[in-house]
Design a protein around this motif. Sequence first.
Motif, PDB file in Angstrom:
ATOM      1  N   THR A  18       0.815  -1.208   0.000  1.00  0.00           N
ATOM      2  CA  THR A  18       0.000   0.000   0.000  1.00  0.00           C
ATOM      3  C   THR A  18       0.852   1.263   0.000  1.00  0.00           C
ATOM      4  OG1 THR A  18      -1.637  -1.243   1.236  1.00  0.00           O
ATOM      5  CG2 THR A  18      -1.911   1.148   1.162  1.00  0.00           C
ATOM      6  N   HIS A  19       0.580   2.135  -0.965  1.00  0.00           N
ATOM      7  CA  HIS A  19       1.267   3.423  -1.029  1.00  0.00           C
ATOM      8  C   HIS A  19       0.410   4.510  -0.405  1.00  0.00           C
ATOM      9  CE1 HIS A  19       3.010   6.946  -3.475  1.00  0.00           C
ATOM     10  NE2 HIS A  19       3.794   6.710  -2.458  1.00  0.00           N
ATOM     11  N   PHE A  20      -0.832   4.667  -0.879  1.00  0.00           N
ATOM     12  CA  PHE A  20      -1.761   5.614  -0.253  1.00  0.00           C
ATOM     13  C   PHE A  20      -2.928   4.867   0.377  1.00  0.00           C
ATOM     14  CE2 PHE A  20      -0.482   8.944  -3.619  1.00  0.00           C
ATOM     15  CZ  PHE A  20       0.540   9.407  -2.811  1.00  0.00           C
ATOM     16  N   ARG A  21      -3.111   5.058   1.683  1.00  0.00           N
ATOM     17  CA  ARG A  21      -4.233   4.498   2.402  1.00  0.00           C
ATOM     18  C   ARG A  21      -5.471   5.387   2.209  1.00  0.00           C
ATOM     19  NH1 ARG A  21       0.630   3.074   4.683  1.00  0.00           N
ATOM     20  NH2 ARG A  21       1.014   5.148   3.897  1.00  0.00           N
TER      21      ARG A  21
ATOM     22  N   GLU B 178      -5.688   9.554   2.359  1.00  0.00           N
ATOM     23  CA  GLU B 178      -4.420  10.253   2.125  1.00  0.00           C
ATOM     24  C   GLU B 178      -4.384  10.933   0.755  1.00  0.00           C
ATOM     25  OE1 GLU B 178      -1.939   7.116   4.914  1.00  0.00           O
ATOM     26  OE2 GLU B 178      -1.347   7.368   2.823  1.00  0.00           O
TER      27      GLU B 178
ATOM     28  N   VAL C 269       0.985  -0.880  -4.933  1.00  0.00           N
ATOM     29  CA  VAL C 269       2.050  -1.271  -5.858  1.00  0.00           C
ATOM     30  C   VAL C 269       2.050  -2.793  -5.840  1.00  0.00           C
ATOM     31  CG1 VAL C 269       4.443  -0.833  -6.481  1.00  0.00           C
ATOM     32  CG2 VAL C 269       3.265   0.756  -4.962  1.00  0.00           C
TER      33      VAL C 269
ATOM     34  N   PHE D 170       4.713   4.574  -9.758  1.00  0.00           N
ATOM     35  CA  PHE D 170       3.930   5.000  -8.595  1.00  0.00           C
ATOM     36  C   PHE D 170       4.599   6.122  -7.813  1.00  0.00           C
ATOM     37  CE2 PHE D 170       5.966   3.715  -4.634  1.00  0.00           C
ATOM     38  CZ  PHE D 170       6.978   2.880  -5.077  1.00  0.00           C
ATOM     39  N   THR D 171       5.910   6.286  -7.984  1.00  0.00           N
ATOM     40  CA  THR D 171       6.581   7.338  -7.198  1.00  0.00           C
ATOM     41  C   THR D 171       6.141   8.731  -7.651  1.00  0.00           C
ATOM     42  OG1 THR D 171       8.527   7.556  -8.619  1.00  0.00           O
ATOM     43  CG2 THR D 171       8.608   5.856  -6.924  1.00  0.00           C
TER      44      THR D 171
ATOM     45  N   ASP E 161      -0.685  12.854  -3.523  1.00  0.00           N
ATOM     46  CA  ASP E 161      -1.685  12.831  -2.462  1.00  0.00           C
ATOM     47  C   ASP E 161      -2.340  14.207  -2.382  1.00  0.00           C
ATOM     48  OD1 ASP E 161      -0.302  14.539  -0.439  1.00  0.00           O
ATOM     49  OD2 ASP E 161       1.202  12.960  -0.582  1.00  0.00           O
TER      50      ASP E 161
ATOM     51  N   ARG F  24       2.322  19.039  -6.796  1.00  0.00           N
ATOM     52  CA  ARG F  24       2.764  18.622  -5.462  1.00  0.00           C
ATOM     53  C   ARG F  24       1.613  18.021  -4.663  1.00  0.00           C
ATOM     54  NH1 ARG F  24       7.259  20.797  -3.431  1.00  0.00           N
ATOM     55  NH2 ARG F  24       7.098  18.931  -2.142  1.00  0.00           N
TER      56      ARG F  24
ATOM     57  N   ALA G 205      -4.984  17.540   5.702  1.00  0.00           N
ATOM     58  CA  ALA G 205      -4.110  16.407   5.381  1.00  0.00           C
ATOM     59  C   ALA G 205      -2.629  16.734   5.535  1.00  0.00           C
ATOM     60  CB  ALA G 205      -4.391  15.926   3.959  1.00  0.00           C
TER      61      ALA G 205
ATOM     62  N   ARG H 114       1.047  17.750   7.217  1.00  0.00           N
ATOM     63  CA  ARG H 114       1.723  17.172   8.396  1.00  0.00           C
ATOM     64  C   ARG H 114       1.425  17.977   9.648  1.00  0.00           C
ATOM     65  NH1 ARG H 114       7.940  15.757   6.947  1.00  0.00           N
ATOM     66  NH2 ARG H 114       8.071  16.208   9.179  1.00  0.00           N
ATOM     67  N   PRO H 115       1.159  17.297  10.761  1.00  0.00           N
ATOM     68  CA  PRO H 115       0.870  18.032  12.003  1.00  0.00           C
ATOM     69  C   PRO H 115       2.034  18.900  12.467  1.00  0.00           C
ATOM     70  CG  PRO H 115       0.636  15.638  12.325  1.00  0.00           C
ATOM     71  CD  PRO H 115       1.037  15.844  10.911  1.00  0.00           C
TER      72      PRO H 115
END
Lengths: 761, 275
Positions: free
Chosen positions: A448-451, A454, A461, A584-585, A589, A651, A671, A673-674
């Motif tokens: 899994t790349h994106f859950r 996200e 992949v 996939f890279t 998101d 991005r 979404a 980063r905290p």
Amino acid sequence: MNLRDELKEAIRHRSLAMTIEEAEKLAGYVGRMPTPLELHLFDTMWSEHCSYKSSRSVLKLLPTHATGVVVGPGEDAGIVKFTDHDGFSWDLVVAHESHNHPSQVLPVEGAATGIGGIVRDVYCMGARVTGSLDLLRFGDPLGNSGEKSRAICRGVVEGIWKYGNALGVPNLGGDTRFHKGYDDNCLVNVVALGFVRHDRIVHSFVPVEAHEEQYVLILVGKPTDDTGFGGATFASTDLEDESEKGAVQVADPFLKRVLSEANLNVLDYLFDREIKFGFKDLGAGGIACVTSELAAHGNLGIKVNLDLVPVSIPELPSEVIACAETQERYGLAVPRRISAEVLEIYNEKYEMPRLFPGAGATVIGTFTAEPFYRVLHRGEEVANTPIEYITEGIVYKRNWEPSPVPVIEPDSRPCNPPLDLKRMLLSIDGVSRSPVWSYYDSEVQGNTHFRPGEADACVIVPIPGCRAGLSVSGDGNPWIGELDPFLAGAHAVGEAVRNVVATGATPIAATDCLNYGNPEKADVFWQFRRGVEGIAAACMDLGLESEDPLPIVSGNVSFYNQSSKGGSIPPSPIVAVFGRINDFTKSTDISLKAPGNLIIMAGDRKDELGGSLYYRTCIGHRGGRVPAFRGKLEREMARFVLECCEAGISRAVHDISEGGMILAAAEMAIASRPDARRGIVFDTEAMDPVVLYSETPGYLIEMSQESWDAIENKPEFLSVAGRVTDEFCIAASRWRMDLREILEDHANRLDRIIWREEVTE
Amino acid sequence: MKSAPLVVVIQFPGSNCEYETSRAVQNSGMDSCIYRWNQWQELKDSLPDAYVLPGGFSFQDRVRAGAVAAKEKIMDLVFSEAAGGKPVLGICNGAQILVESGMVPGWERGRIESALAANHISGRSGYLSRWIFLHVAAKARKICPWLGRTGTGILPLPIAHAEGRFVFSEENRYRASNSAALKYCDEKGTETSDYPANPNGSFLNLAGIMNDRGNVLAMMPHPERAYWLWQLPPYLPGEWGDRRDQSLHSGSYASTKGPGSLFFTSLADYFRGER
């Protein structure tokens, strides 16, 4: 008693769904009063669920052919070409089903067997299953039936995690929506996907070699019991009361996991020896359907001996053994000469009888040159019918009558962006779905790349060592459905396509599940027809991989979704779209990245707020003017997003849907980063609900000023909407909304309402 | 002589993480092969150097998670190999099996001193999937072959379980803290028993425990799901989040290793040092 009366009596006594005319047709086929087994077998085969008798003529409108389609609708699952890697060609296998009625009656078991059934459809094409999605529609959790709707929601989520997690198939999201139209009839649609080497695709019929060599039918899995007897019929009638719990099957993910490992071992064994075989899962109609279909589609007959079927309950009648829908079973057609080796893999190597009492593999039938379906039990012949009739099917022409909803727009549209945004973010439709996903294992298998949550779609992949990513999303908006059934179909495709495209993937296939009320009602059948037309129209425009349409390769129709009072659910076409990204890279998101970057908007805002989240939650009106579907524009926007992704300049990408541009922006900020919170400042000074809240399809794309400046010949649908800031706010020159105020509520409100029953506001 | 150490992954009926776990071993420069629960003799004959019990739901979690698998004959072999010093790792359901077999904390041979109970904290129960943070106990880094390279930093890893709450009797508090290998903490490294830093109510915030010798490690988080940087979520704060973001456009995103790889490369290093 004459034959007609005898048939009527049998229909009543056996609670069959078939009409007297259908029963007479069957009697004509066999030339006598049909046996109980024959009655139940044909009752299943001619049910709406299996025969598509109402829908088939309309479904022909859907595009099913395109470059890359390997297997279209018709078998258990659809197959499209995915990628080449390491000298092998890999195909994507997808299936889409509903398990609505069972989940309404027994939410945990219903939802669990929903996954159980759909993954079997993918396994039986020879694939490894690498993901599942759940598209859930529940009643209003805060409405009159709130208590029941909340309990059903909890039960369904529990069924999904208890089954799906144990099976080891990652949950790739889906969606969860609430609408009072589902108070008496929830929807549980499930999608499964997997991958198979092209040279190892398995088909669900006995191979042509069986005309030359004796083939036998091996039944493998759980011992047969009486669960799910009449399940397909149950799914094809009104949900009148909830006493039909016996028609719901009982799932066992543990046994399924072992069985899946054993199956892969058996399939490899057969392929390595170049032995041709047929393989099919047992679903609706149980043993009777799997044995007759394996034979009929291979132009052979079959003789089945029910005395050889392992059962867990003694003295079951023939028709129950033959037609019960006990879970976790498969039928395998192999040459008699190697049957002992196959049995050994299941029974010795994988010790199925030790792991589960009565489980294992057994030969229960032999294929015959005579084209008859014959079943023996306790020394008697309990079925004997020409086999072609079983799979012949049945078609009805249903009447339809347009019943459009009058367009009524609200008189005034007050606009207070910070307050409106807060209301939308904290509405039951706007709050985070993470409390649901927190129960699901989305990472098992390690691909899994994106859950869920996200990105606009989950990305996996799936082939170790290969960079090709699979992106998948499922969508369908009931608020559009109740206003315009055509646009509900078109936007279901459009939204799912946008979600997949936003991650950088090109759609390669779609599946649909068409959930409606009673097709015998002319207005409902019109809704259904319009929904299919909408899906077809959108698919014709959104084939992005080639000039072909986006193909619908698998799907399901679910009718009779209504309450005992006769109210139908909102027209609910639900569509899943599958996309491929070669590397996939490069996938994107939704999280905002760098302050100073621009937010580019694709798709001008239009005054079409009917069914919007703003109307519903901020002014308590559903409106009437639903966003139009502009296929050509959708296609051009998607092309642009894919090009940005390929060039590596985007991005973050998020599609504009419910809540409009302002909610999309807030979700991108939430979404982030905290420890590196981001926000957006819009350029617009307009305090205009059309600009801020319209759900006209579009995208928000984060990119740097340099990247934007470097784009030549900018398409007309693009504009600069704002820029990324390092403040956790959504703002414009005249207003500002601090997202810290709502962050905790947005994340946890669904948990508090559904699981903690904190419903007094 | 074998070229690379052999790490076997045991597939119990109901295991479901065996393939990715085996790949994680191979990607760390060791050999790996998967043996079924009933391949006792084949497993023994392959002369493994280390053992991994993967995640899943062995024997349907009947009785208690891990309880039935712990009684399988193949576990006698793992038990005696561990007693001889061979490294053994149990991940999630594998950890539950190690606890149920008494191999951890293993204070007395064959005695079960701990349990992995149902998650329960802050009113939430049931299955929980989320990314957590943990740090590695200093003593564990020294003596455990799976942890030698994990360093002093905070490691983000995913958990996915319904029964992951380490339970000890209160009188064993001191002893249990000596068996601590991995402990939950918040994103800044501060240990707290509050949800979600401690995701399941685990005693002493334990995420993983080991035996006294350190060769047997039972951990609830899944390192094989954090083997590559690309497996990390985009919202991850802290040092590993920075590394992920930096590698995104570096061209090496697909092949840069993540925090979970450290458990496997530690073992590879251990074998290199030993030989």
